[in-house]
Structure formats: structure tokens, C-alpha cells
Design a protein around this motif. Structure first.
Motif, short mmCIF file in Angstrom:
data_model
loop_
_atom_site.label_atom_id
_atom_site.label_comp_id
_atom_site.label_asym_id
_atom_site.label_seq_id
_atom_site.Cartn_x
_atom_site.Cartn_y
_atom_site.Cartn_z
N ARG A 75 0.82 -1.21 0.00
CA ARG A 75 0.00 0.00 0.00
C ARG A 75 0.85 1.26 0.00
NH1 ARG A 75 -3.55 0.75 5.11
NH2 ARG A 75 -1.49 1.14 5.93
N SER A 76 1.86 1.31 0.89
CA SER A 76 2.63 2.54 1.07
C SER A 76 4.14 2.37 0.91
CB SER A 76 2.37 3.11 2.46
OG SER A 76 2.87 2.21 3.44
N GLY A 77 4.60 1.14 0.78
CA GLY A 77 6.03 0.87 0.66
C GLY A 77 6.66 0.35 1.93
N ARG A 78 5.92 0.29 3.03
CA ARG A 78 6.49 -0.17 4.30
C ARG A 78 6.52 -1.70 4.41
NH1 ARG A 78 3.32 4.24 5.69
NH2 ARG A 78 4.56 6.07 6.19
N ARG A 79 5.39 -2.35 4.17
CA ARG A 79 5.36 -3.82 4.23
C ARG A 79 6.27 -4.42 3.17
NH1 ARG A 79 -0.90 -5.01 3.92
NH2 ARG A 79 -0.85 -2.88 3.18
N SER A 80 6.26 -3.84 1.99
CA SER A 80 7.10 -4.37 0.92
C SER A 80 8.58 -4.21 1.26
CB SER A 80 6.76 -3.74 -0.42
OG SER A 80 6.77 -2.33 -0.35
N HIS A 100 6.46 4.55 -1.80
CA HIS A 100 5.09 5.08 -1.76
C HIS A 100 4.04 4.06 -2.15
CE1 HIS A 100 7.12 8.83 -1.18
NE2 HIS A 100 7.64 8.78 -2.39
N GLY A 101 4.43 2.89 -2.64
CA GLY A 101 3.50 1.80 -2.89
C GLY A 101 2.40 2.09 -3.89
N PHE A 102 1.32 1.33 -3.75
CA PHE A 102 0.20 1.41 -4.67
C PHE A 102 -0.69 2.62 -4.38
CE2 PHE A 102 -4.11 0.01 -6.05
CZ PHE A 102 -3.85 -0.12 -7.41
N GLU A 108 -3.77 15.18 4.57
CA GLU A 108 -4.27 15.74 5.83
C GLU A 108 -5.62 15.16 6.23
OE1 GLU A 108 -3.27 17.69 3.18
OE2 GLU A 108 -1.25 17.94 4.01
N GLN A 109 -6.41 14.72 5.26
CA GLN A 109 -7.72 14.13 5.55
C GLN A 109 -7.65 12.62 5.70
OE1 GLN A 109 -7.41 16.46 2.84
NE2 GLN A 109 -7.88 18.00 4.39
N ARG A 110 -6.44 12.09 5.75
CA ARG A 110 -6.17 10.66 5.91
C ARG A 110 -6.64 9.84 4.69
NH1 ARG A 110 -4.20 9.02 10.49
NH2 ARG A 110 -5.20 6.98 10.51
N HIS A 111 -6.62 10.47 3.51
CA HIS A 111 -6.93 9.78 2.26
C HIS A 111 -5.62 9.42 1.56
CE1 HIS A 111 -10.78 12.29 2.48
NE2 HIS A 111 -11.07 11.06 2.85
N ARG A 112 -5.66 8.37 0.83
CA ARG A 112 -4.49 7.95 0.05
C ARG A 112 -4.75 8.21 -1.44
NH1 ARG A 112 -0.77 5.26 3.20
NH2 ARG A 112 -1.58 4.46 5.16
N GLY A 117 2.30 7.57 -5.18
CA GLY A 117 1.93 6.17 -5.31
C GLY A 117 1.60 5.79 -6.75
N TRP A 118 1.46 4.49 -6.96
CA TRP A 118 1.21 3.92 -8.28
C TRP A 118 -0.04 4.51 -8.92
CZ3 TRP A 118 4.27 0.38 -10.89
CH2 TRP A 118 3.71 -0.21 -12.02
#
Length: 128
Positions: A75-80, A100-102, A108-112, A117-118
Motif C-alpha cells: 500500500r505505502s512501501g512499508r510492508r514491501s 510510496h506503494g500502490f 491531511e484528511q487521511r486519504h491515500r 503512489g502507483w
């Protein structure tokens, strides 16, 4: 392990067709959020307990065979990144992590998918 941006990843995969592109998010994320075109799914962690998948290494070895480069995305590059370090520890010679992942970092609104990202970069993805 080398960190590469989503756009660099797309270019790399086009010029290195032998590379194995692994989406290591959960099955739910892979199926319902979508995934990069051409990525195979091998979960690093999955529910319900979110433990490390005991079959991850075996499945990655089978997918990559001997000396194929492995590119990991989550999702963000951390798990990978965690999965990539694990693969390197177990002898994988060429591992790349998609920074930065997918879905990218949260805004700021906690949206991805609004900063990086991809998907943000408009790279090919699909939802199955």
C-alpha cells in the motif's frame, strides 16, 4: 534493496521483462482496492491475525526461480520494504521496493492516492 519510485518501477519492468512483480498486500487489498497490471499476489501478512505469511518465502522462490529480479509493492512501501529485507536475508540477489506503494502516503484528511503512489502517478492498474 533499492528503493524506486512507481514511475521508475514501470519503466524498469518494461525494460526487464524477466523481473517478477509481487504485490505483497493482503488478499482483500489486492482484490478490492486494485493492483498494478502484471503484478502477482503473494501476501506478506494477511488477516485475521496479520502474522507474516509462513509461505511467503516459498512462493517468492517459486515465482522468481533462480536469479530473476524481484520488485515488491504494497500500500505505502512499508510492508514491501520488510518483505524485501526478508528476501535479501534469504539470498535473493536483486530486490527492489516501490517507494510510496500502490496507494501512497496519507494526506491531511487521511486519504491515500492524493499525493503519490502507483495510482496517483496514473500507472496501469486493474481491479478484479
Amino acid at each position: 534493496m533499492k528503493q524506486i519510485t512507481p514511475k521508475e518501477t514501470h519503466t524498469y519492468l518494461q525494460s526487464h521483462p524477466e523481473a517478477v512483480f509481487i504485490d505483497c498486500r493482503s488478499e482483500i487489498e489486492y482484490l478490492f482496492v486494485g493492483h498494478p497490471v502484471g503484478a502477482i499476489h503473494i501476501a506478506w501478512q494477511d488477516g485475521p491475525d496479520w502474522d507474516v505469511n509462513p509461505d511467503f518465502l516459498g512462493h517468492a522462490r517459486k515465482a522468481a526461480s533462480v536469479n530473476r529480479p524481484v520488485v515488491l509493492i504494497c500500500r505505502s512501501g512499508r510492508r514491501s520494504a520488510d518483505a524485501g529485507r526478508y528476501l535479501e536475508k534469504h539470498g535473493f540477489p536483486e530486490v527492489y521496493n516501490v517507494a510510496h506503494g500502490f496507494e501512497g502516503d496519507m494526506d491531511e484528511q487521511r486519504h491515500r492516492s492524493t499525493r503519490n503512489g502507483w495510482r496517483f502517478d496514473g500507472l496501469p492498474w486493474e481491479q478484479t
